[in-house]
Write an enzyme that holds these catalytic residues in place. Structure first.
Site, PDB file in Angstrom:
ATOM      1  N   SER A 143     -16.598   8.087  -1.979  1.00 25.70           N
ATOM      2  CA  SER A 143     -15.453   9.107  -0.970  1.00 25.70           C
ATOM      3  C   SER A 143     -14.428  10.051  -1.577  1.00 25.70           C
ATOM      4  O   SER A 143     -14.556   9.483  -2.931  1.00 25.70           O
ATOM      5  CB  SER A 143     -15.001   7.876   0.467  1.00 25.70           C
ATOM      6  OG  SER A 143     -14.329   9.005   1.483  1.00 25.70           O
ATOM      7  N   TYR A 156     -10.158   1.225   3.805  1.00 27.80           N
ATOM      8  CA  TYR A 156     -11.438   2.664   3.665  1.00 27.80           C
ATOM      9  C   TYR A 156     -11.318   2.586   2.436  1.00 27.80           C
ATOM     10  O   TYR A 156     -12.314   2.787   1.015  1.00 27.80           O
ATOM     11  CB  TYR A 156     -11.621   3.283   3.997  1.00 27.80           C
ATOM     12  CG  TYR A 156     -12.180   4.349   4.473  1.00 27.80           C
ATOM     13  CD1 TYR A 156     -13.980   3.819   5.094  1.00 27.80           C
ATOM     14  CD2 TYR A 156     -12.248   5.413   3.617  1.00 27.80           C
ATOM     15  CE1 TYR A 156     -14.815   4.831   4.635  1.00 27.80           C
ATOM     16  CE2 TYR A 156     -13.430   6.457   3.743  1.00 27.80           C
ATOM     17  CZ  TYR A 156     -15.066   6.052   4.412  1.00 27.80           C
ATOM     18  OH  TYR A 156     -16.098   6.839   3.980  1.00 27.80           O
TER      19      TYR A 156
END
Length: 251
Positions: A143, A156
């Site tokens: 990501s 995350y």
């Protein structure tokens, strides 16, 4: 793209980037194992692939459980004889976004278990099979949050930074073994995770788009194209790389 007849596992393939990736592999005549924790969602993707002339099966797995990942690899090899590609896409976000000092233990543990440990399990077992057969290809879904700071999103961000690191480390280890390992780093992409964020904070929509030079979110299909390209025979000299697809956000 040259992926015809390759045996491909896509985890978290019941929706979003995973579903788009599974369909894109099938479009290019790969044989796709659609893996997801929810069988019904995975089956819909398989049905869609078959309706369009592709070959696909469902094998459910929770990537946070080692024995289930082990069975995913075993069943794939039993059915198809080998494993050419695994796309480690399964991932979750925290239930609550909060600053580090207020971050819940539950959100830390659950996100790390899926996004980081789950990728490790999949890489470990896929690499063992790929070593037996003399080669293979791994594409990890990281990501933009694994390349730059992400506010109120510690687990995350930590997990995606870890995926980038694991990708590079393993790529170096297996570079002489005919095994390539790369990652893609999507920016803000139309997905269940983004939908969840915007449902809680609708005001975030315009704010997020304002920091994307292209002024739009990415599409799952656009990420899928990069994944299939990295897994194809068109990219034989690429390993240990992170490909960022973010509409220019990182600029």
């Amino acid at each position: 793209m040259q992926v015809k007849d390759k045996i491909v596992i896509v985890t978290g393939a019941g929706s979003g980037i995973g579903a788009a990736t599974a369909k894109h592999f099938a479009k290019h005549q790969a044989k796709v194992v659609v893996s997801d924790i929810k069988k019904e969602k995975a089956q819909k993707i398989v049905d869609d692939i078959k309706a369009n002339g592709g070959e696909s099966v469902v094998i459910t797995a929770n990537v946070a459980k080692f024995d289930e990942v082990e069975q995913l690899i075993i069943k794939t090899v039993e059915q198809f004889g080998r494993l050419d590609v695994i796309v480690n896409n399964a991932g979750i976000g925290p239930k609550n976004m909060a600053k580090t000092g207020e971050y819940t233990l539950e959100d830390w543990d659950s996100v790390i278990a899926v996004n980081q440990t789950g990728v490790f399990y999949c890489m470990k077992l896929a690499l063992q099979q790929m070593m037996k057969q003399g080669g293979g290809n791994i594409v990890n879904i990281a990501s933009l949050a694994g390349l730059k700071a992400s506010l109120n999103n510690l687990s995350y961000s930590a997990s995606k930074f870890a995926v980038v690191g694991m990708t590079k480390s393993a790529a170096l280890e297996y570079a002489t073994k005919n095994i390539r390992i790369n990652a893609v780093c999507p920016g803000y992409t139309e997905s269940a995770l983004l939908d969840k964020l915007l449902s809680v904070r609708p005001d975030m929509d315009q704010m997020l788009k304002s920091v994307i030079p292209m002024k739009r979110y990415g599409l799952a299909e656009e990420i899928a194209e990069a994944v299939v390209w990295l897994a194809s025979e068109n990219t034989k000299f690429i390993t240990g790389q992170t490909i960022t697809l973010d509409g220019g956000t990182s600029l």
